[in-house]
Design an enzyme around this catalytic site. Structure first.
Site, PDB file in Angstrom:
ATOM      1  N   HIS A 228       0.869  -1.090  -0.040  1.00  0.00           N
ATOM      2  CA  HIS A 228       0.219   0.088  -0.105  1.00  0.00           C
ATOM      3  C   HIS A 228       1.123   1.273   0.133  1.00  0.00           C
ATOM      4  O   HIS A 228       1.987   1.060   0.341  1.00  0.00           O
ATOM      5  CB  HIS A 228      -0.975  -0.036   1.372  1.00  0.00           C
ATOM      6  CG  HIS A 228      -2.147  -0.855   1.084  1.00  0.00           C
ATOM      7  ND1 HIS A 228      -3.167  -0.596   0.019  1.00  0.00           N
ATOM      8  CD2 HIS A 228      -2.532  -1.849   1.758  1.00  0.00           C
ATOM      9  CE1 HIS A 228      -4.032  -1.333   0.434  1.00  0.00           C
ATOM     10  NE2 HIS A 228      -3.728  -2.187   1.174  1.00  0.00           N
TER      11      HIS A 228
ATOM     12  N   CYS B 103       0.044   3.112  -4.646  1.00  0.00           N
ATOM     13  CA  CYS B 103      -0.284   4.224  -5.166  1.00  0.00           C
ATOM     14  C   CYS B 103      -0.841   5.398  -3.664  1.00  0.00           C
ATOM     15  O   CYS B 103      -0.906   4.520  -2.566  1.00  0.00           O
ATOM     16  CB  CYS B 103      -1.430   4.396  -6.130  1.00  0.00           C
ATOM     17  SG  CYS B 103      -3.207   4.038  -5.326  1.00  0.00           S
TER      18      CYS B 103
END
Length: 312
Positions: A107, A175
């Site tokens: 993440h 991202c």
């Protein structure tokens, strides 16, 4: 005795002289960080980074990376401390002329800038296994997040160790936007979150020390370098479902491996490889009309030749 002493001294001198001109063999080295299962209570949904690691490991082996040259950190191994230790070990072992590959599947999250070097007042961070989702004043204030500033400094150290004849490639399949979990209306997994890690009253403003920002530049004595990110700052990083294998992968990782396999015996420059990578990602999501995900590339020179590793 004098004769033997002179002979010994002469032999030692020859050995030292020869050692001065000894050049270590160029080597492929890699660090793969993949976090699929975060601890309960950390706030992060599970993803399929373990599949990325297997795919990337297979590609690296095909490109001449030896098993002993690949370090893989999975889930609980990939704490902030574990990642820093692995980066330090990689830096210690890297020698002039080496090709170094860093790959992160995890993440990502934006967080408040801590040194005033960001135009938008926000750092980007990768999320190690022990990083929490929420900002908790006095309890957790981002100590285990891996900021872009920190990663940038490690990349610079690796560039210095690999030298002008080496190469550094970085792939970031994370991202900093999106929902940070599986979307309820579809079988889509997202890597990232729109929640900014900061105190509730934090208002991002342009940093006053933007000259401190680490940008890739072509510099004498430092290795050419290219960094691939999964998407632009305002886009979501979706996972890709391979129907043939019934398996999810990071879209960037999957497309990168396809493009690299197709071109591993071809010498393209960075610009041409990036164009091929974009085309691959667009083709893989052609049936997902509402998605817009564009890989972002930063490099020292777009005309540099792109090779994932030294030839086997």
């Amino acid at each position: 005795m004098t004769k033997y002493r002179l002979l010994l001294r002469y032999s030692l001198f020859i050995c030292l002289w020869l050692n001065t001109f000894t050049v270590s063999a160029q080597t492929n080295r890699a660090l793969l960080v993949n976090i699929s299962h975060y601890p309960d209570g950390n706030g992060w949904e599970n993803i399929h980074a373990d599949n990325d690691a297997r795919l990337m490991h297979s590609l690296l082996a095909a490109c001449g990376y030896q098993e002993t040259g690949i370090t893989t950190l999975t889930d609980a191994q990939a704490t902030k401390r574990g990642i820093i230790r692995a980066l330090q070990n990689l830096c210690n072992s890297t020698q002039a002329g080496d090709h170094v590959h860093l790959h992160f599947s995890c993440h990502g999250q934006q967080m408040m800038d801590d040194n005033g070097d960001e135009e938008d007042g926000l750092d980007e961070a990768l999320i190690p296994y022990d990083a929490l989702f929420w900002y908790e004043p006095g309890e957790y204030e981002g100590e285990n997040h891996l900021r872009d500033d920190e990663l940038g400094e490690w990349i610079r150290r690796l560039r210095r160790k690999a030298g002008a004849e080496g190469h550094v490639t970085v792939v970031l399949d994370a991202c900093h936007s999106g929902t940070g979990n599986r979307l309820p209306e579809a079988d889509d997994y997202v890597r990232g979150t729109g929640y900014i890690f900061a105190p509730d009253d934090y208002v991002p403003t342009a940093g006053k020390h933007q000259e401190l920002s680490l940008h890739l530049k072509q510099e004498a004595g430092l290795a050419p370098t290219v960094v691939f990110s999964a998407c632009l700052a305002d886009e979501i990083n979706f996972e890709y479902f391979d129907t043939r294998q019934s398996r999810y992968y990071g879209l960037l990782t999957y497309a990168f491996c396809e493009a690299a396999r197709e071109t591993k015996n071809t010498f393209l420059n960075v610009d041409r490889f990036t164009l091929l990578l974009k085309q691959k990602m667009q083709a893989l999501t052609a049936n997902k009309k509402k998605r817009k995900q564009t890989p972002y590339m930063e490099c020292t020179n777009p005309q540099d030749s792109f090779r994932l590793g030294l030839k086997p």
